[in-house]
Design a protein around this motif. Structure first.
Motif, PDB file in Angstrom:
ATOM      1  N   PRO A 157       0.829  -0.995   0.051  1.00 23.00           N
ATOM      2  CA  PRO A 157       0.119   0.211  -0.062  1.00 23.00           C
ATOM      3  C   PRO A 157       0.762   1.180   0.039  1.00 23.00           C
ATOM      4  O   PRO A 157       1.869   1.328   0.684  1.00 23.00           O
ATOM      5  CB  PRO A 157      -0.981   0.007   1.320  1.00 23.00           C
ATOM      6  CG  PRO A 157      -0.826  -1.595   1.426  1.00 23.00           C
ATOM      7  CD  PRO A 157       0.558  -2.261   0.898  1.00 23.00           C
ATOM      8  N   ALA A 158       0.527   2.264  -0.773  1.00 17.54           N
ATOM      9  CA  ALA A 158       1.427   3.518  -1.059  1.00 17.54           C
ATOM     10  C   ALA A 158       0.732   4.464   0.037  1.00 17.54           C
ATOM     11  O   ALA A 158      -0.265   4.998  -0.316  1.00 17.54           O
ATOM     12  CB  ALA A 158       1.121   3.962  -2.370  1.00 17.54           C
ATOM     13  N   SER A 159       1.258   4.555   1.174  1.00 18.26           N
ATOM     14  CA  SER A 159       0.592   5.468   2.033  1.00 18.26           C
ATOM     15  C   SER A 159       0.772   6.867   1.946  1.00 18.26           C
ATOM     16  O   SER A 159       0.289   7.615   2.289  1.00 18.26           O
ATOM     17  CB  SER A 159       1.014   5.047   3.746  1.00 18.26           C
ATOM     18  OG  SER A 159       2.368   5.185   3.609  1.00 18.26           O
ATOM     19  N   ASP A 160       1.712   7.265   1.084  1.00 20.25           N
ATOM     20  CA  ASP A 160       2.110   8.380   0.646  1.00 20.25           C
ATOM     21  C   ASP A 160       2.798   8.509  -0.972  1.00 20.25           C
ATOM     22  O   ASP A 160       3.366   7.423  -1.067  1.00 20.25           O
ATOM     23  CB  ASP A 160       3.157   9.145   1.700  1.00 20.25           C
ATOM     24  CG  ASP A 160       3.303  10.544   1.599  1.00 20.25           C
ATOM     25  OD1 ASP A 160       2.536  11.118   0.884  1.00 20.25           O
ATOM     26  OD2 ASP A 160       4.260  11.032   1.963  1.00 20.25           O
ATOM     27  N   LEU A 161       2.704   9.631  -1.296  1.00 19.87           N
ATOM     28  CA  LEU A 161       3.177   9.713  -2.772  1.00 19.87           C
ATOM     29  C   LEU A 161       4.191  10.822  -2.695  1.00 19.87           C
ATOM     30  O   LEU A 161       4.081  11.875  -2.048  1.00 19.87           O
ATOM     31  CB  LEU A 161       1.911   9.989  -3.765  1.00 19.87           C
ATOM     32  CG  LEU A 161       1.036   9.041  -4.004  1.00 19.87           C
ATOM     33  CD1 LEU A 161      -0.165   9.871  -5.101  1.00 19.87           C
ATOM     34  CD2 LEU A 161       1.634   7.921  -4.753  1.00 19.87           C
ATOM     35  N   SER A 162       5.327  10.714  -3.696  1.00 20.59           N
ATOM     36  CA  SER A 162       6.336  11.396  -3.637  1.00 20.59           C
ATOM     37  C   SER A 162       5.895  12.751  -4.650  1.00 20.59           C
ATOM     38  O   SER A 162       4.782  12.425  -5.266  1.00 20.59           O
ATOM     39  CB  SER A 162       7.632  10.793  -4.505  1.00 20.59           C
ATOM     40  OG  SER A 162       7.266  10.523  -5.736  1.00 20.59           O
ATOM     41  N   GLU A 163       6.539  13.749  -4.598  1.00 17.58           N
ATOM     42  CA  GLU A 163       5.978  14.847  -5.525  1.00 17.58           C
ATOM     43  C   GLU A 163       6.071  14.466  -6.872  1.00 17.58           C
ATOM     44  O   GLU A 163       5.250  14.791  -7.666  1.00 17.58           O
ATOM     45  CB  GLU A 163       7.157  15.989  -5.353  1.00 17.58           C
ATOM     46  CG  GLU A 163       6.687  17.072  -6.008  1.00 17.58           C
ATOM     47  CD  GLU A 163       7.636  18.332  -5.883  1.00 17.58           C
ATOM     48  OE1 GLU A 163       7.519  19.388  -6.498  1.00 17.58           O
ATOM     49  OE2 GLU A 163       8.705  18.207  -4.938  1.00 17.58           O
ATOM     50  N   GLY A 164       7.157  13.620  -7.269  1.00 19.79           N
ATOM     51  CA  GLY A 164       7.201  13.227  -8.763  1.00 19.79           C
ATOM     52  C   GLY A 164       6.098  12.384  -9.060  1.00 19.79           C
ATOM     53  O   GLY A 164       5.537  12.312 -10.227  1.00 19.79           O
TER      54      GLY A 164
END
Length: 768
Positions: free
Chosen positions: A511-518
């Protein structure tokens, strides 16, 4: 309709005083604007957002020119004028396009698109509102329940009291709250009855306890006219008998009466000449004298007086009989006892008064009868001869009237008792009506309040369901997003999965709990490119502006992203690309250079054009400007060439220094030049600029001077100093020379090649 130029931008953010240069060509179909961070790209994209939203520019003085620049529109009149359809991709779009909404911190749900995000936020807000509405509904329901319970308990309590108080009433044996409510309704449906006094309640309580009593016969009053009787007696008393009166007998009525009786014993069958008393001779002469004394008139009077006395005695006996037949008050019902006692007492007094009158009349007649030769009169002043104050018939009728009531009660006892019970019930209910009304009003108010809020949760739920349907209808399939994201980034680490009304994102299966700016920028840009296919936007007639769509992407991803963008924007009516990333700029540049017609000699006939965006320092403030791009940036494949040229020109400029502001941008340029040079020279060295400087064998004092300028005025995250020192900026030209010396010292061959690229052979104006 195309945007040809921005003739004037004054007082709008970093564009403090910009006028489109006369020698600067207007925008073409395809345009790329290269500028570093802080040069005004975000500000420029915001102006295009105003066009996109048809929102007037409220700050400053902004003018847009269209087509051949003959049509110009002031920024504050955008909403009133016809402008082209514009779509803008920038950081604001990224912020509006992808957002994790919900309370889960482990696996957030992501939403794509401004409308979907806004609708999901509406849903979240509505969910909170629904929770409040449910609480309000529950509270109102509870309040209503309590109010109804209080009213119900009151009815139960009063019904129980009435039932127990009226114990013995068949009509109230099963009396309950329903009976009480019906009684209240009955009272309120008709003119409200009078409240019972305590005395009345006591009477009804007695009446309800009544037991059947025996019959009481009426009293027959003898008929007597006292006035007439007294008149008759008065007449007899006034009469006088005419006869040969024997004085001794007349003067002694007792003796006279005795002699008269004796004379009758010597007549008829008993006739004799011998006195039956003394035995002597009863002479004829004495007989004749006595008979003359007691003649026919005397006898007639005596007879009349005797008859009257007999009649009076008869009346006397009748009244004596009446006096003893009055019923005892205990025979009457309790509620009549007091009234009966008063009436009977009055009647007895009247009867005894009549008897006393009769006795007086009898006595006076007997006296007259005994002495008929004397005239006697009735004396009005004698108390025993006064007529009774009340008619005997009226007094007896009063008693009989009460007897009639008694008999009526006996004959209607069940009805009387029932009426008493009902009267008491009505009285008790009437006393309870004010409190009943108060509790009923509270219950009604609670019902009204509930009615106002009870449907709110279901209404909100329906609104939520409607918004969720709308989001789902516009939500793209996860497979399509995954395919596009893979094509855009050139890898498939990120994957979308449908979850509720949004998407769950996973990175490498987790699970992607956060996304990078890119990643956020990439997903948002994918979505943006998809919006160019919307029904309300015709890309072949619209204007598209894209601001740095490849932020934080690596080289491979950047190449894939460019290719993806190129395919979806190649048919734009007009395209603007803003970037600070030279690698991305180079991809765009190569694309534009290979467009059909780009090689034409006349600039106005070329489909693509190149611009720079940079800032200068004026009166201590940055001022942005759009200019033609430096040929080195357009013609060469590396930004390094452009940076070297900038440093080289400042170092070799021999004109007098007029303002420090002309050097404001040089520390950044110098830093990027040195970082690029040292990164290639020492590829095995990681870390910031200072660490790389440590490996350079060069004059220590000059190295310190270079770092001092960069520390003070560059915008690198690794080189900072809290305050700017204007005296340091005054050393810019000398520092630029020192930088060139450093490059030449480290790699002379490289330095010579770069100088030869910039100047004709043998014309190096600075060779260290």
């Amino acid at each position: 309709m195309k945007i040809s130029r921005l003739p004037r931008i004054k007082g709008y953010r970093v564009f403090r005083d910009f006028t489109w240069p006369e020698d600067l060509h207007g925008f073409a179909q395809f345009n790329v604007i290269y500028g570093w961070n802080g040069s005004g790209k975000t500000t420029l994209s915001s102006l295009f957002e105003n066009l996109q939203d048809k929102r007037p520019v409220s700050d400053g003085d902004v003018v847009f020119a269209f087509d051949d620049s003959s049509r110009k529109i002031a920024g504050n009149r955008i909403a009133e004028e016809a402008v082209p359809h514009v779509r803008v991709f920038n950081r604001d779009f990224v912020a509006r396009t992808i957002e994790a909404i919900g309370k889960s911190n482990v696996a957030p749900i992501y939403y794509l698109g401004k409308e979907s995000i806004e609708k999901q936020k509406q849903i979240e807000s509505l969910r909170d509102e629904r929770q409040r509405a449910v609480k309000a509904s529950d509270k109102a329901e509870n309040k209503k329940r309590k109010a109804e319970k209080a009213l119900d308990n009151f009815c139960i309590e009063k019904a129980k009291f009435i039932k127990e108080t009226l114990l013995g009433s068949p009509d109230h044996a099963n009396y309950d709250k329903r009976g009480f409510r019906q009684a209240v309704a009955s009272i309120k449906a008709s003119p409200q009855p009078r409240a019972l006094a305590e005395e009345e309640k006591a009477d009804f309580r007695k009446q309800k306890e009544l037991k059947a009593k025996g019959t009481i016969p009426k009293i027959s009053a003898p008929s007597v006219d006292i006035a007439d009787l007294k008149t008759r007696v008065s007449l007899l008393l006034g009469r006088s008998v005419v006869s040969q009166v024997i004085a001794d007998l007349a003067n002694d009525p007792t003796v006279g009466a005795w002699v008269q009786q004796g004379l009758s014993l010597h007549k008829g069958e008993r006739e004799t000449d011998t006195c039956r008393f003394c035995g002597n001779d009863f002479s004829a002469h004495r007989r004749a004298a006595l008979e003359a004394h007691f003649n026919d008139a005397f006898a007639s009077f005596q007879d009349e007086a005797g008859q009257e006395i007999k009649e009076i005695n008869r009346l006397h006996e009748s009244f004596e009989a009446v006096a003893v037949v009055f019923p005892d008050t205990s025979r009457f019902y309790e509620n009549l006892a007091e009234e009966a006692e008063k009436a009977i007492s009055t009647a007895k007094e009247v009867v005894h008064e009549v008897i006393r009158v009769l006795d007086s009349l009898t006595a006076i007649l007997k006296k007259k009868k005994a002495n008929p030769f004397e005239s006697v009169s009735l004396e009005a002043g004698e108390p025993n001869l006064e007529s009774p104050g009340q008619s005997i018939s009226a007094a007896i009728d009063a008693v009989n009237e009460i007897i009639d009531k008694h008999e009526s009660i006996t004959g209607n006892l069940t009805t009387e008792i029932r009426n008493a019970y009902r009267a008491l019930e009505q009285g008790y209910v009437l006393e309870a009506v004010p409190r009943f009304d108060e509790l009923e009003e509270l219950a009604a108010d609670a019902e009204t309040t509930l009615g106002q809020v009870k449907d709110k949760p279901s209404e909100i739920k329906a609104n939520i369901a409607s918004l969720e349907r709308e989001i789902r209808e516009h939500r793209r399939p996860a497979e399509e997003l995954n395919r596009e994201l893979r094509a855009y980034l050139g890898r498939d680490e990120l994957k979308f999965d449908i979850k509720e009304t949004g998407y769950a994102l996973s990175r490498s299966g987790q699970p992607a709990s956060d996304l990078s700016e890119g990643e956020r920028t990439a997903i948002a840009f994918l979505y943006f490119l998809k919006t160019l296919e919307d029904k309300d936007f015709d890309v072949s007639k619209g204007v598209v502006l894209i601001d740095d769509p490849v932020s934080s992407l690596d080289a491979n991803a950047l190449f894939s992203a460019f290719g993806y963008m190129k395919v979806r924007t190649k048919d734009c009516h007009q395209l603007f690309i803003l970037t600070h990333n030279f690698s991305f700029f180079r991809q765009v540049k190569n694309w534009f250079h290979h467009m059909k017609g780009q090689g034409k000699k006349k600039l106005e006939q070329r489909p693509a054009r190149f611009y720079s965006l940079h800032t200068t320092l004026t009166d201590g403030f940055r001022n942005a400007a759009i200019t033609r791009i430096d040929p080195l940036l357009e013609e060469y494949e590396s930004e390094y060439h452009f940076l070297f040229r900038q440093v080289y020109e400042v170092a070799n400029d021999t004109t007098p220094e007029t303002e420090l502001s002309q050097f404001y941008g040089m520390p950044n340029i110098a830093r990027r030049l040195i970082e690029t040079f040292l990164a290639y020279r020492f590829p095995d060295s990681s870390g910031d600029l200072i660490k790389r400087f440590d490996r350079v064998e060069f004059d220590a004092a000059k190295k310190t001077r270079i770092l001092r300028l960069l520390n003070t005025y560059s915008h690198s995250g690794g080189i900072t100093e809290p305050e700017h020192d204007p005296s340091v900026l005054a050393e810019t030209r000398d520092v630029m020379k020192a930088i060139l010396e450093l490059i030449q010292s480290v790699d002379a061959e490289h330095y010579s090649g770069m100088v030869n690229l910039l100047t004709p052979a043998g014309e190096d104006s600075y060779n260290g």
